[in-house]
Scaffold this motif. Structure first.
Motif, PDB file in Angstrom:
ATOM      1  N   LEU A 114       0.810  -1.222   0.000  1.00  0.00           N
ATOM      2  CA  LEU A 114       0.000   0.000   0.000  1.00  0.00           C
ATOM      3  C   LEU A 114       0.838   1.264   0.000  1.00  0.00           C
ATOM      4  N   GLY A 115       2.152   1.134   0.002  1.00  0.00           N
ATOM      5  CA  GLY A 115       3.003   2.298  -0.182  1.00  0.00           C
ATOM      6  C   GLY A 115       3.300   3.066   1.088  1.00  0.00           C
ATOM      7  N   THR A 116       3.563   4.336   0.933  1.00  0.00           N
ATOM      8  CA  THR A 116       4.023   5.204   2.019  1.00  0.00           C
ATOM      9  C   THR A 116       2.882   5.469   3.016  1.00  0.00           C
ATOM     10  N   PRO A 117       3.216   5.980   4.219  1.00  0.00           N
ATOM     11  CA  PRO A 117       2.155   6.293   5.193  1.00  0.00           C
ATOM     12  C   PRO A 117       1.089   7.242   4.655  1.00  0.00           C
ATOM     13  N   LYS A 118       1.492   8.278   3.944  1.00  0.00           N
ATOM     14  CA  LYS A 118       0.499   9.219   3.409  1.00  0.00           C
ATOM     15  C   LYS A 118      -0.364   8.550   2.345  1.00  0.00           C
ATOM     16  N   GLN A 119       0.237   7.701   1.529  1.00  0.00           N
ATOM     17  CA  GLN A 119      -0.543   6.971   0.524  1.00  0.00           C
ATOM     18  C   GLN A 119      -1.548   6.038   1.201  1.00  0.00           C
ATOM     19  N   ARG A 120      -1.154   5.425   2.312  1.00  0.00           N
ATOM     20  CA  ARG A 120      -2.059   4.558   3.066  1.00  0.00           C
ATOM     21  C   ARG A 120      -3.207   5.374   3.657  1.00  0.00           C
ATOM     22  N   THR A 121      -2.915   6.597   4.072  1.00  0.00           N
ATOM     23  CA  THR A 121      -3.984   7.462   4.594  1.00  0.00           C
ATOM     24  C   THR A 121      -4.992   7.793   3.505  1.00  0.00           C
TER      25      THR A 121
ATOM     26  N   ASN B  97       0.600  15.926  -5.005  1.00  0.00           N
ATOM     27  CA  ASN B  97       1.007  14.790  -4.186  1.00  0.00           C
ATOM     28  C   ASN B  97      -0.135  13.795  -4.023  1.00  0.00           C
ATOM     29  N   VAL B  98      -1.325  14.322  -3.727  1.00  0.00           N
ATOM     30  CA  VAL B  98      -2.487  13.444  -3.571  1.00  0.00           C
ATOM     31  C   VAL B  98      -2.764  12.709  -4.876  1.00  0.00           C
ATOM     32  N   ARG B  99      -2.664  13.393  -5.999  1.00  0.00           N
ATOM     33  CA  ARG B  99      -2.899  12.738  -7.286  1.00  0.00           C
ATOM     34  C   ARG B  99      -1.866  11.636  -7.536  1.00  0.00           C
ATOM     35  N   THR B 100      -0.639  11.877  -7.103  1.00  0.00           N
ATOM     36  CA  THR B 100       0.395  10.847  -7.260  1.00  0.00           C
ATOM     37  C   THR B 100       0.077   9.627  -6.399  1.00  0.00           C
ATOM     38  N   TYR B 101      -0.340   9.853  -5.142  1.00  0.00           N
ATOM     39  CA  TYR B 101      -0.686   8.732  -4.265  1.00  0.00           C
ATOM     40  C   TYR B 101      -1.824   7.912  -4.872  1.00  0.00           C
ATOM     41  N   ALA B 102      -2.837   8.602  -5.380  1.00  0.00           N
ATOM     42  CA  ALA B 102      -3.977   7.897  -5.961  1.00  0.00           C
ATOM     43  C   ALA B 102      -3.575   7.135  -7.217  1.00  0.00           C
ATOM     44  N   ALA B 103      -2.727   7.740  -8.057  1.00  0.00           N
ATOM     45  CA  ALA B 103      -2.281   7.068  -9.280  1.00  0.00           C
ATOM     46  C   ALA B 103      -1.457   5.824  -8.937  1.00  0.00           C
ATOM     47  N   ASN B 104      -0.625   5.929  -7.913  1.00  0.00           N
ATOM     48  CA  ASN B 104       0.162   4.764  -7.492  1.00  0.00           C
ATOM     49  C   ASN B 104      -0.750   3.627  -7.034  1.00  0.00           C
ATOM     50  N   LEU B 105      -1.752   3.965  -6.259  1.00  0.00           N
ATOM     51  CA  LEU B 105      -2.687   2.946  -5.776  1.00  0.00           C
ATOM     52  C   LEU B 105      -3.448   2.313  -6.941  1.00  0.00           C
ATOM     53  N   ARG B 106      -3.875   3.140  -7.884  1.00  0.00           N
ATOM     54  CA  ARG B 106      -4.630   2.603  -9.015  1.00  0.00           C
ATOM     55  C   ARG B 106      -3.776   1.645  -9.825  1.00  0.00           C
ATOM     56  N   ARG B 107      -2.519   2.002 -10.065  1.00  0.00           N
ATOM     57  CA  ARG B 107      -1.637   1.102 -10.804  1.00  0.00           C
ATOM     58  C   ARG B 107      -1.406  -0.201 -10.030  1.00  0.00           C
ATOM     59  N   THR B 108      -1.259  -0.098  -8.719  1.00  0.00           N
ATOM     60  CA  THR B 108      -1.064  -1.294  -7.894  1.00  0.00           C
ATOM     61  C   THR B 108      -2.257  -2.223  -8.006  1.00  0.00           C
ATOM     62  N   PHE B 109      -3.456  -1.664  -7.929  1.00  0.00           N
ATOM     63  CA  PHE B 109      -4.664  -2.488  -8.011  1.00  0.00           C
ATOM     64  C   PHE B 109      -4.826  -3.082  -9.407  1.00  0.00           C
TER      65      PHE B 109
ATOM     66  N   ARG C   3     -18.352   6.436  -2.607  1.00  0.00           N
ATOM     67  CA  ARG C   3     -18.621   7.876  -2.545  1.00  0.00           C
ATOM     68  C   ARG C   3     -17.395   8.605  -3.078  1.00  0.00           C
ATOM     69  N   THR C   4     -17.627   9.650  -3.860  1.00  0.00           N
ATOM     70  CA  THR C   4     -16.511  10.449  -4.332  1.00  0.00           C
ATOM     71  C   THR C   4     -15.957  11.277  -3.186  1.00  0.00           C
ATOM     72  N   VAL C   5     -14.680  11.105  -2.921  1.00  0.00           N
ATOM     73  CA  VAL C   5     -14.003  11.869  -1.875  1.00  0.00           C
ATOM     74  C   VAL C   5     -13.219  12.978  -2.558  1.00  0.00           C
ATOM     75  N   ALA C   6     -13.540  14.205  -2.215  1.00  0.00           N
ATOM     76  CA  ALA C   6     -12.892  15.346  -2.856  1.00  0.00           C
ATOM     77  C   ALA C   6     -11.415  15.404  -2.481  1.00  0.00           C
ATOM     78  N   ILE C   7     -10.623  15.934  -3.407  1.00  0.00           N
ATOM     79  CA  ILE C   7      -9.194  16.096  -3.142  1.00  0.00           C
ATOM     80  C   ILE C   7      -8.976  16.932  -1.890  1.00  0.00           C
ATOM     81  N   GLU C   8      -9.831  17.936  -1.686  1.00  0.00           N
ATOM     82  CA  GLU C   8      -9.690  18.785  -0.498  1.00  0.00           C
ATOM     83  C   GLU C   8      -9.859  17.970   0.793  1.00  0.00           C
ATOM     84  N   GLU C   9     -10.757  16.989   0.781  1.00  0.00           N
ATOM     85  CA  GLU C   9     -10.933  16.131   1.955  1.00  0.00           C
ATOM     86  C   GLU C   9      -9.673  15.312   2.220  1.00  0.00           C
ATOM     87  N   LEU C  10      -9.079  14.819   1.150  1.00  0.00           N
ATOM     88  CA  LEU C  10      -7.859  14.026   1.312  1.00  0.00           C
ATOM     89  C   LEU C  10      -6.704  14.883   1.820  1.00  0.00           C
ATOM     90  N   ILE C  11      -6.617  16.102   1.327  1.00  0.00           N
ATOM     91  CA  ILE C  11      -5.577  17.012   1.811  1.00  0.00           C
ATOM     92  C   ILE C  11      -5.771  17.299   3.298  1.00  0.00           C
TER      93      ILE C  11
END
Length: 285
Positions: free
Chosen positions: A20-27, A61-73, A38-46
Motif C-alpha cells: 500500500l506504499g508510504t504512510p500518506k498513501q495509506r492514509t 502529491n495526492v494525485r500521485t498517491y492515488a495514481a500509485n494505488l490505481r496502478r497497484t490495483f 462515494r466520491t471523496v474530494a481532493i480537499e478532503e484528502l488534503i
C-alpha cells in the motif's frame, strides 16, 4: 478484493497481499475505504493528510498517491476499475462485505433484527461467530486525520455495544460463563463504562458471587471519583444497593444475636426484584 482494516490495514487479491506504499498513501486509501462508493474530494484528502499546514504541492502529491494505488490495483485483474478518478476527487468501488469492518457491523445489525423478531438464539449465535473477526482497532498503524479518527472512534463504540449486546444475550440464555470473559475484558479496558459494569455485576450475581459484584462496583466508583470526580450513575448505585440488601438478607443471625458474614450464603437464590434473574429490562434492545 478483500480489505482488512481491523487490527491493521491490508488489501489482498486472492492470496496476494498488495503493497500500500508510504504512510500518506495509506492514509489516502484509508479515507477512500471508509467512504465506500462515494466520491471523496481532493480537499478532503488534503485535510486528512495535512490538517494544519498543507504544502503547496498537496494537490499533485495526492494525485500521485492515488495514481500509485490505481496502478497497484490494476496489476491484478480484479483490481480493474476499483479506484476511479472523478471530477474533483476519487472513488473506491468496493462491496461492503469485502471490508471486514463493514461486514462485522452489517452482521451486528442483522443480529439486532433477529432479536427484534423474538429470535434471540439466532442473534446470539450470529454474534458469537462474528466476534473473532474483531482482531483489533481499525486502521492500526495508519496516520489518522480528524475524519478518520472519528470513524475509528465510532467503530470502536459500535464494537463495545455489540459486545454488551452479546453478553446480555448470553445472560438471557443462562450462559453466564460465556458472558463473563467478554465483560471482564471490556471492563479491564474501559473501567468506568457503566453498561458493561452493570452486566458484569449481574453476571457475577447470577453466578452466586455477590461479593465479587459489589467489589466491581466499589472499584469502579473509586476510579470514577479519582479520574472524573463523579459518582456512579443511578442504575449502578441502585443495583449496588439491591445487592447489599440481598447479601444482608441471606446472612443468618449469629448465636449472639449479631449478623454473621458468609460469602457462601450469598449464593442462594434471591427473591428481591431486579436481581433474581427474572427482570430483563436491562438487556440491550
Amino acid at each position: 478484493m478483500k480489505i482488512e482494516v481491523l487490527g491493521g490495514f491490508r488489501v489482498s487479491f486472492g492470496s496476494s497481499e498488495v503493497d500500500l506504499g508510504t504512510p500518506k498513501q495509506r492514509t489516502v486509501l484509508a479515507k477512500l475505504v471508509m467512504s465506500p462508493s462515494r466520491t471523496v474530494a481532493i480537499e478532503e484528502l488534503i485535510d486528512e493528510i495535512w490538517p494544519d499546514d498543507p504544502p503547496r504541492s498537496a494537490v499533485p502529491n495526492v494525485r500521485t498517491y492515488a495514481a500509485n494505488l490505481r496502478r497497484t490495483f490494476e496489476a491484478h485483474d480484479a483490481g480493474q476499475g476499483v479506484l476511479i478518478r472523478q471530477r474533483g476527487g476519487y472513488q473506491l468501488e468496493v462491496a461492503t462485505d469485502d471490508v471486514d469492518l463493514f461486514h462485522f457491523l452489517d452482521q451486528v445489525e442483522r443480529a439486532r433484527q433477529f432479536n427484534l423478531r423474538d429470535d434471540p438464539e439466532s442473534a446470539r449465535s450470529l454474534l458469537s461467530r462474528m466476534m473473532p473477526l474483531w482482531c483489533g482497532p481499525p486502521l492500526l498503524g495508519v496516520p489518522l486525520g480528524a475524519s478518520l479518527a472519528a470513524h475509528v472512534a465510532a467503530a470502536q463504540e459500535q464494537h463495545l455495544l455489540a459486545v454488551e449486546f452479546l453478553a446480555g444475550l448470553h445472560l438471557a440464555a443462562d450462559r453466564v460463563e460465556e458472558a463473563l470473559p467478554l465483560l471482564w475484558r471490556t471492563v479491564a479496558a474501559h473501567p468506568i463504562r457503566e453498561p458493561a459494569l452493570l452486566l458484569l455485576m449481574r453476571a457475577l450475581h447470577r453466578r452466586g458471587d455477590v461479593a465479587g459484584a459489589i467489589s466491581v462496583f466499589r472499584s469502579a466508583a473509586r476510579t470514577m471519583r479519582a479520574e472524573l470526580d463523579v459518582e456512579p450513575g443511578s442504575d449502578l448505585r441502585r443495583l449496588h444497593h439491591e445487592m447489599i440488601g440481598h447479601r444482608a438478607a441471606v446472612v443468618p443471625a449469629s448465636p449472639s444475636g449479631g449478623s454473621g458474614r458468609s460469602d457462601k450464603s450469598s449464593a442462594g437464590t434471591s427473591t428481591r426484584p431486579g436481581i433474581d434473574g427474572t427482570d430483563w429490562d436491562w438487556l440491550p434492545s
